[in-house]
Design a protein around this motif. Structure first.
Motif, PDB file in Angstrom:
ATOM      1  N   SER A  10     -82.154 -32.140 -96.541  1.00 28.43           N
ATOM      2  CA  SER A  10     -81.675 -33.484 -96.836  1.00 28.43           C
ATOM      3  C   SER A  10     -80.171 -33.444 -97.107  1.00 28.43           C
ATOM      4  CB  SER A  10     -82.451 -33.991 -98.054  1.00 28.43           C
ATOM      5  OG  SER A  10     -82.045 -35.267 -98.363  1.00 28.43           O
ATOM      6  N   GLY A  11     -79.447 -34.398 -96.526  1.00 26.80           N
ATOM      7  CA  GLY A  11     -77.998 -34.461 -96.737  1.00 26.80           C
ATOM      8  C   GLY A  11     -77.204 -33.568 -95.803  1.00 26.80           C
ATOM      9  N   SER A  12     -77.876 -32.915 -94.828  1.00 23.48           N
ATOM     10  CA  SER A  12     -77.169 -31.971 -93.954  1.00 23.48           C
ATOM     11  C   SER A  12     -76.475 -32.645 -92.779  1.00 23.48           C
ATOM     12  CB  SER A  12     -78.136 -30.895 -93.450  1.00 23.48           C
ATOM     13  OG  SER A  12     -79.196 -31.475 -92.728  1.00 23.48           O
ATOM     14  N   GLY A  13     -76.724 -33.954 -92.578  1.00 18.04           N
ATOM     15  CA  GLY A  13     -76.011 -34.665 -91.510  1.00 18.04           C
ATOM     16  C   GLY A  13     -76.888 -35.122 -90.355  1.00 18.04           C
ATOM     17  N   LYS A  14     -78.204 -34.933 -90.462  1.00 17.67           N
ATOM     18  CA  LYS A  14     -79.107 -35.285 -89.354  1.00 17.67           C
ATOM     19  C   LYS A  14     -79.025 -36.775 -88.994  1.00 17.67           C
ATOM     20  CE  LYS A  14     -82.874 -33.957 -91.480  1.00 17.67           C
ATOM     21  NZ  LYS A  14     -82.314 -33.642 -92.820  1.00 17.67           N
ATOM     22  N   SER A  15     -79.093 -37.633 -90.018  1.00 13.78           N
ATOM     23  CA  SER A  15     -79.076 -39.083 -89.746  1.00 13.78           C
ATOM     24  C   SER A  15     -77.731 -39.509 -89.181  1.00 13.78           C
ATOM     25  CB  SER A  15     -79.343 -39.885 -91.019  1.00 13.78           C
ATOM     26  OG  SER A  15     -80.531 -39.458 -91.599  1.00 13.78           O
ATOM     27  N   THR A  16     -76.680 -38.927 -89.718  1.00 15.10           N
ATOM     28  CA  THR A  16     -75.340 -39.251 -89.211  1.00 15.10           C
ATOM     29  C   THR A  16     -75.238 -38.864 -87.744  1.00 15.10           C
ATOM     30  OG1 THR A  16     -74.483 -38.828 -91.424  1.00 15.10           O
ATOM     31  CG2 THR A  16     -72.881 -38.897 -89.642  1.00 15.10           C
ATOM     32  N   PHE A  17     -75.753 -37.685 -87.411  1.00 21.78           N
ATOM     33  CA  PHE A  17     -75.765 -37.220 -86.018  1.00 21.78           C
ATOM     34  C   PHE A  17     -76.549 -38.195 -85.139  1.00 21.78           C
ATOM     35  CE2 PHE A  17     -78.142 -34.765 -82.790  1.00 21.78           C
ATOM     36  CZ  PHE A  17     -77.074 -34.366 -82.000  1.00 21.78           C
TER      37      PHE A  17
END
Ligand code: ADP
Length: 244
Positions: A45-52
């Motif tokens: 969580s918070g690693s950037g998946k959604s942003t990507f």
């Protein structure tokens, strides 16, 4: 750019301003997604998946670097242009199926075509075709409440496919489903990919991630691993069902 590339990230960064401080949600991400790819995106969580995914889905634009979607640079595009790119080229599947409750499967699936101005007869013809593709040709007149969770997700997948997108983006598509149904949905994604449909799928479960052909692992906004998956999970090469 090679025409076989659907999405290209060149040293992409995304910075959010929160009060006085900057949050670097993505940094130096350079990857290509090609025609026929089936990629899982995994990471804490918070690693950037959604942003990507938001950048792949034209829901956002990068702060640094370049994002190309099917040969089009998203930099400087207006919200309307991004929406048009989304509608024409991309299909979205979510954890919650987001179906209209008092609407049949057929009409739920046909809805994007209504917005695109396609005639009723053609809409229904195309919706039937994709419902058939997801194995639901016998549930066209059912409302969501009359369907299981797995069937509702199939309707949502059919809806995502109805515009013939170049790329299907799925955000935790099995997050609301039990293990067995999740496996069935992953097999469906594998079958769709076998038919040439390109897929990017976010998950936090290793098992689900292993159903793809390639896995991107994010940590602290960076891709720390980009690796082909040799041993496909769920659907084995002989097409016999293997549920982990
Ligand atoms: P994941 O999907 O892997 O959980 P995200 O892409 O949602 O990760 O978030 C990456 C980082 O960016 C996190 O530190 C998150 O708090 C931050 N972030 C995401 N979206 C925003 C936003 N709209 N405003 C500020 N910070 C954000």
């Amino acid at each position: 750019m090679k025409t076989s590339e659907l999405v290209e990230f060149e040293r992409v960064g995304k910075v959010y301003q929160v009060g006085d401080s900057e949050v670097h949600a993505l940094a130096e991400v350079s990857i290509s997604i090609g025609v026929g790819d089936f990629i899982s995106v995994i990471g804490p969580s918070g690693s950037g998946k959604s942003t990507f995914m938001n950048l792949c889905g034209c829901l956002d634009t990068p702060s640094e670097g370049r994002v190309m979607i099917d040969g089009v640079d998203v930099a400087g595009m207006t919200d309307d242009e991004l929406a048009a790119l989304r509608n024409q080229k991309l299909g979205f599947v979510f954890q919650q199926f987001n179906l209209l409750p008092r609407t049949t499967s057929l009409d739920n699936v046909a809805l994007p075509l209504l917005y695109a101005g396609v005639k009723r007869r053609d809409r229904h013809h195309k919706a039937m075709e994709v419902l058939n593709l997801v194995g639901l040709s016998d549930r066209t007149d059912h409302h969501p409440a009359q369907l299981s969770g797995g069937q509702q997700q199939r309707v949502a997948i059919a809806r995502a496919l109805v515009n013939d997108p170049v790329l299907l983006l799925a955000d935790e598509p099995t997050g609301a489903l039990d293990t067995r149904t999740s496996a069935e949905i992953m097999m469906l994604f594998q079958q769709l990919n076998d038919k040439g449909i390109s897929i990017v799928l976010v998950t936090h479960e290793q098992d689900i991630a292993s159903a793809a052909r390639r896995r991107l692992t994010f940590r602290d906004g960076r891709v720390i691993e980009d690796k082909p998956i040799e041993q496909l999970r769920f659907l084995q090469p002989d097409r016999s069902v293997k549920i982990a």
